[in-house]
Design an enzyme around this catalytic site. Structure first.
Site, PDB file in Angstrom:
ATOM      1  N   GLN A 129     -75.272 -48.816 -26.493  1.00  0.00           N
ATOM      2  CA  GLN A 129     -75.294 -49.482 -27.794  1.00  0.00           C
ATOM      3  C   GLN A 129     -75.755 -50.930 -27.649  1.00  0.00           C
ATOM      4  O   GLN A 129     -75.368 -51.631 -26.722  1.00  0.00           O
ATOM      5  CB  GLN A 129     -73.888 -49.440 -28.398  1.00  0.00           C
ATOM      6  CG  GLN A 129     -73.854 -49.632 -29.893  1.00  0.00           C
ATOM      7  CD  GLN A 129     -72.581 -49.077 -30.513  1.00  0.00           C
ATOM      8  OE1 GLN A 129     -71.918 -48.210 -29.945  1.00  0.00           O
ATOM      9  NE2 GLN A 129     -72.229 -49.567 -31.682  1.00  0.00           N
TER      10      GLN A 129
ATOM     11  N   SER B 191     -72.379 -46.479 -20.761  1.00  0.00           N
ATOM     12  CA  SER B 191     -71.527 -46.111 -21.895  1.00  0.00           C
ATOM     13  C   SER B 191     -72.143 -44.942 -22.667  1.00  0.00           C
ATOM     14  O   SER B 191     -72.254 -43.839 -22.144  1.00  0.00           O
ATOM     15  CB  SER B 191     -71.299 -47.339 -22.792  1.00  0.00           C
ATOM     16  OG  SER B 191     -70.318 -47.090 -23.763  1.00  0.00           O
ATOM     17  N   LEU B 192     -72.581 -45.163 -23.905  1.00  0.00           N
ATOM     18  CA  LEU B 192     -73.260 -44.128 -24.681  1.00  0.00           C
ATOM     19  C   LEU B 192     -74.385 -43.473 -23.884  1.00  0.00           C
ATOM     20  O   LEU B 192     -74.624 -42.266 -23.980  1.00  0.00           O
ATOM     21  CB  LEU B 192     -73.827 -44.754 -25.965  1.00  0.00           C
ATOM     22  CG  LEU B 192     -74.889 -43.953 -26.697  1.00  0.00           C
ATOM     23  CD1 LEU B 192     -74.268 -42.748 -27.368  1.00  0.00           C
ATOM     24  CD2 LEU B 192     -75.617 -44.829 -27.706  1.00  0.00           C
TER      25      LEU B 192
ATOM     26  N   ARG C 143     -68.438 -38.946 -31.449  1.00  0.00           N
ATOM     27  CA  ARG C 143     -68.014 -40.155 -30.741  1.00  0.00           C
ATOM     28  C   ARG C 143     -68.164 -41.382 -31.634  1.00  0.00           C
ATOM     29  O   ARG C 143     -67.260 -42.217 -31.732  1.00  0.00           O
ATOM     30  CB  ARG C 143     -68.870 -40.308 -29.469  1.00  0.00           C
ATOM     31  CG  ARG C 143     -68.558 -41.519 -28.596  1.00  0.00           C
ATOM     32  CD  ARG C 143     -69.556 -41.553 -27.445  1.00  0.00           C
ATOM     33  NE  ARG C 143     -69.195 -42.483 -26.379  1.00  0.00           N
ATOM     34  CZ  ARG C 143     -69.628 -43.734 -26.290  1.00  0.00           C
ATOM     35  NH1 ARG C 143     -70.425 -44.223 -27.225  1.00  0.00           N
ATOM     36  NH2 ARG C 143     -69.257 -44.498 -25.270  1.00  0.00           N
TER      37      ARG C 143
ATOM     38  N   HIS D 295     -63.971 -49.379 -24.837  1.00  0.00           N
ATOM     39  CA  HIS D 295     -63.559 -49.257 -23.428  1.00  0.00           C
ATOM     40  C   HIS D 295     -62.259 -50.020 -23.145  1.00  0.00           C
ATOM     41  O   HIS D 295     -62.143 -50.739 -22.153  1.00  0.00           O
ATOM     42  CB  HIS D 295     -64.695 -49.697 -22.488  1.00  0.00           C
ATOM     43  CG  HIS D 295     -65.929 -48.889 -22.673  1.00  0.00           C
ATOM     44  ND1 HIS D 295     -66.015 -47.577 -22.255  1.00  0.00           N
ATOM     45  CD2 HIS D 295     -67.111 -49.167 -23.278  1.00  0.00           C
ATOM     46  CE1 HIS D 295     -67.206 -47.090 -22.581  1.00  0.00           C
ATOM     47  NE2 HIS D 295     -67.876 -48.032 -23.219  1.00  0.00           N
TER      48      HIS D 295
ATOM     49  N   GLN E 282     -63.908 -41.873 -20.557  1.00  0.00           N
ATOM     50  CA  GLN E 282     -64.834 -43.003 -20.650  1.00  0.00           C
ATOM     51  C   GLN E 282     -64.503 -44.005 -21.752  1.00  0.00           C
ATOM     52  O   GLN E 282     -64.649 -45.217 -21.570  1.00  0.00           O
ATOM     53  CB  GLN E 282     -66.263 -42.483 -20.833  1.00  0.00           C
ATOM     54  CG  GLN E 282     -67.340 -43.508 -20.576  1.00  0.00           C
ATOM     55  CD  GLN E 282     -68.539 -43.307 -21.483  1.00  0.00           C
ATOM     56  OE1 GLN E 282     -68.421 -43.283 -22.696  1.00  0.00           O
ATOM     57  NE2 GLN E 282     -69.704 -43.159 -20.878  1.00  0.00           N
TER      58      GLN E 282
END
Length: 294
Positions: free
Chosen positions: A9, A88-89, A113, A195, A244
């Site tokens: 992102q 991440s993503l 998500r 996170h 995650q």
């Protein structure tokens, strides 16, 4: 060994993916498929939407995923990874790239998500901050000693760590980190504490969706955010992906591990060149390129 890495992102830009749509029949098919799965015309927003339109989480995450994945698919035979990783993503893009997830299943997970993270942000208003110029262990120690929820969230590169938590705790941590000598401790314009433990409601929702999704044996290992090591077992990949959202993205450690395991060429696939820049902070001599279009 060829390593392919996929952005997360923040890499979005107006007009993203338009060149892919215009030049590839396969890309057009996948964009139309994505519109059907998501229930709205994401292609139109990607190609014509404003920066504000693209910043909405339910748009941003599938948009970046689609840009990366469709690009990797239309690269054809030249796309031959020996290892993959995603920030991440971007880990979802990596898992399509190495065959662990089918395109449709991964897009559905990314959509869930994004919605789950948006809801978690509304339940627990929270924030993140970028910390520059301190060793990781100093940042970790400061976070430990602040009352409230504030934790290291993104280990982006040496000297750059993002912290995440409640507004009050993050602001207190920023002041303490400046006193410790941070060059900058700057609040980020994000919707919530990604996170961190405050994403637990989103993790629970996403875990149910992941549990019911088929994970294949990958063609090459994925270096996951949670473990930083090469993972090839579908059940292990699934477990790590579930963790995650509430665990830190250990990107610095992941890049070092990929290099240690023999990566000689890195290619960032998707919008922007952020990961290429972070990688050069880990190893200035590394052979790295970015592909964002045809």
């Amino acid at each position: 060994m060829k390593a392919y890495i996929f952005p997360g992102q923040g890499a979005q830009f107006t007009g993203m993916g338009q060149d892919l749509y215009n030049s590839s029949e396969e890309a057009r098919t996948l964009f139309h498929q994505a519109n059907d799965i998501l229930g709205f015309d994401i292609a139109k927003i990607m190609f014509e939407g404003t920066a504000e339109d693209l910043k909405e989480t339910k748009v941003t995450q599938p948009a970046i995923f689609l840009h990366s994945v469709i690009l990797s698919k239309v690269l054809g035979d030249s796309f031959q990874p020996d290892m993959v990783a995603g920030h991440s993503l971007g880990e979802f893009s990596a898992l399509v790239a190495n065959g662990t997830l089918e395109f449709e299943d991964a897009l559905r997970l990314v959509h869930k998500r994004a919605l789950a993270m948006q809801e978690a942000c509304e339940i627990n208003p929270s924030t993140m901050a970028a910390v520059l110029g301190l060793e990781d262990d100093v940042v970790e120690e400061v976070c430990k000693n602040i009352d409230g929820v504030v934790v290291p969230a993104n280990y982006n590169c040496p000297g750059q760590l993002v912290i995440s938590g409640s507004h009050e705790a993050v602001e207190k941590a920023c002041e303490a980190l400046k006193e410790k000598g941070a060059k900058r401790a700057l609040l980020l314009p994000v919707g919530g504490a990604f996170h961190s433990p405050l994403m637990e409601p989103a993790r629970e929702k996403l875990a149910k969706a992941i549990e019911s999704t088929r994970f294949n044996t990958p063609k090459c290992p994925v270096y996951q955010n949670v473990t930083t090591t090469a993972v090839s077992d579908p059940e292990d990949i699934k477990t790590n992906l579930m963790k995650q959202l509430t665990a830190p993205v250990k990107w610095t450690q992941t890049m070092k591990q990929m290099l240690a395991d023999g990566a000689t060429d890195f290619t960032e696939v998707g919008p922007g060149k952020v990961l290429q820049g972070l990688l050069r902070k880990v190893d200035r001599q590394v052979n790295a390129e970015s592909i964002s279009g045809l």
